[in-house]
Design an enzyme around this catalytic site. Structure first.
Site, PDB file in Angstrom:
ATOM      1  N   LYS A   9       0.890  -1.164   0.000  1.00 26.02           N
ATOM      2  CA  LYS A   9       0.000   0.000   0.000  1.00 26.02           C
ATOM      3  C   LYS A   9       0.921   1.205   0.000  1.00 26.02           C
ATOM      4  CE  LYS A   9      -3.458   2.595   2.524  1.00 26.02           C
ATOM      5  NZ  LYS A   9      -2.700   3.804   2.832  1.00 26.02           N
ATOM      6  N   GLY A  11       2.655   4.488   0.667  1.00 26.70           N
ATOM      7  CA  GLY A  11       2.551   5.361   1.826  1.00 26.70           C
ATOM      8  C   GLY A  11       2.588   4.633   3.154  1.00 26.70           C
ATOM      9  N   CYS A  12       2.512   3.316   3.136  1.00 30.37           N
ATOM     10  CA  CYS A  12       2.557   2.538   4.375  1.00 30.37           C
ATOM     11  C   CYS A  12       3.968   2.606   4.948  1.00 30.37           C
ATOM     12  CB  CYS A  12       2.150   1.093   4.107  1.00 30.37           C
ATOM     13  SG  CYS A  12       2.318   0.008   5.550  1.00 30.37           S
ATOM     14  N   ILE A  13       4.084   3.049   6.172  1.00 36.35           N
ATOM     15  CA  ILE A  13       5.385   3.200   6.835  1.00 36.35           C
ATOM     16  C   ILE A  13       6.125   1.871   6.902  1.00 36.35           C
ATOM     17  CG2 ILE A  13       6.482   3.688   9.053  1.00 36.35           C
ATOM     18  CD1 ILE A  13       4.250   5.793   9.505  1.00 36.35           C
ATOM     19  N   THR A  16       7.532   0.658   3.599  1.00 34.62           N
ATOM     20  CA  THR A  16       8.746   1.404   3.262  1.00 34.62           C
ATOM     21  C   THR A  16       9.944   0.823   4.012  1.00 34.62           C
ATOM     22  OG1 THR A  16       7.485   3.407   2.785  1.00 34.62           O
ATOM     23  CG2 THR A  16       9.828   3.686   3.308  1.00 34.62           C
TER      24      THR A  16
END
Length: 140
Positions: A9, A11-13, A16
């Protein structure tokens, strides 16, 4: 090293952080959007292998957090139908290396599968670190 097709997804921290771990271990990461991928039931099912149906789900997704969906009461077909309708329910990331597939990012399992560099401490990089329902990590 491996080429890892990494369904995330954006933008998912945690996604990343997971991609950074893979890259640091020398893997080539090809990031793909889990939410816009045109999933078919058979293809999505293959990522879950022998996992129990409850382990197919993103526990940070609001319908699970708020008890609207109980994965323990779903058949495989029901779970897949819900996920095809709402990809936010899918446990992330989904990863593919060659013909080998994996759901979720258990560091030890990934290390055994394709190898990761040693880290000072194993950390939880699968559960959403945000506590609010509006956080960009696992919601909406």
């Amino acid at each position: 090293m491996a080429t890892v097709y990494f369904y995330e997804k954006p933008g998912c921290i945690n996604n990343t952080r997971q991609k950074k771990l893979l890259a640091a271990a020398g893997h080539q990461v090809v990031a793909l959007n889990l939410l816009t991928e045109p999933w078919q039931e058979d293809r999505l099912r293959a990522f879950f292998g022998e996992l129990a149906v409850r382990d197919w789900f993103n526990v940070s997704a609001p319908p699970l957090k708020y008890g609207e969906i109980d994965p323990d009461k779903l058949s495989e077909q029901q779970a897949l139908a819900l996920m095809l309708h709402n990809p936010l329910l899918i446990r992330r990331p989904l990863m593919q290396v060659g013909d080998s597939l994996m759901a979720g990012f258990d560091q030890q399992a990934v290390d055994t599968w394709i190898g990761l560099k040693e880290s000072e401490a194993q950390q939880d990089i699968e559960s959403c670190p945000r506590s609010s329902a509006s956080a960009s990590c696992g919601h909406d």
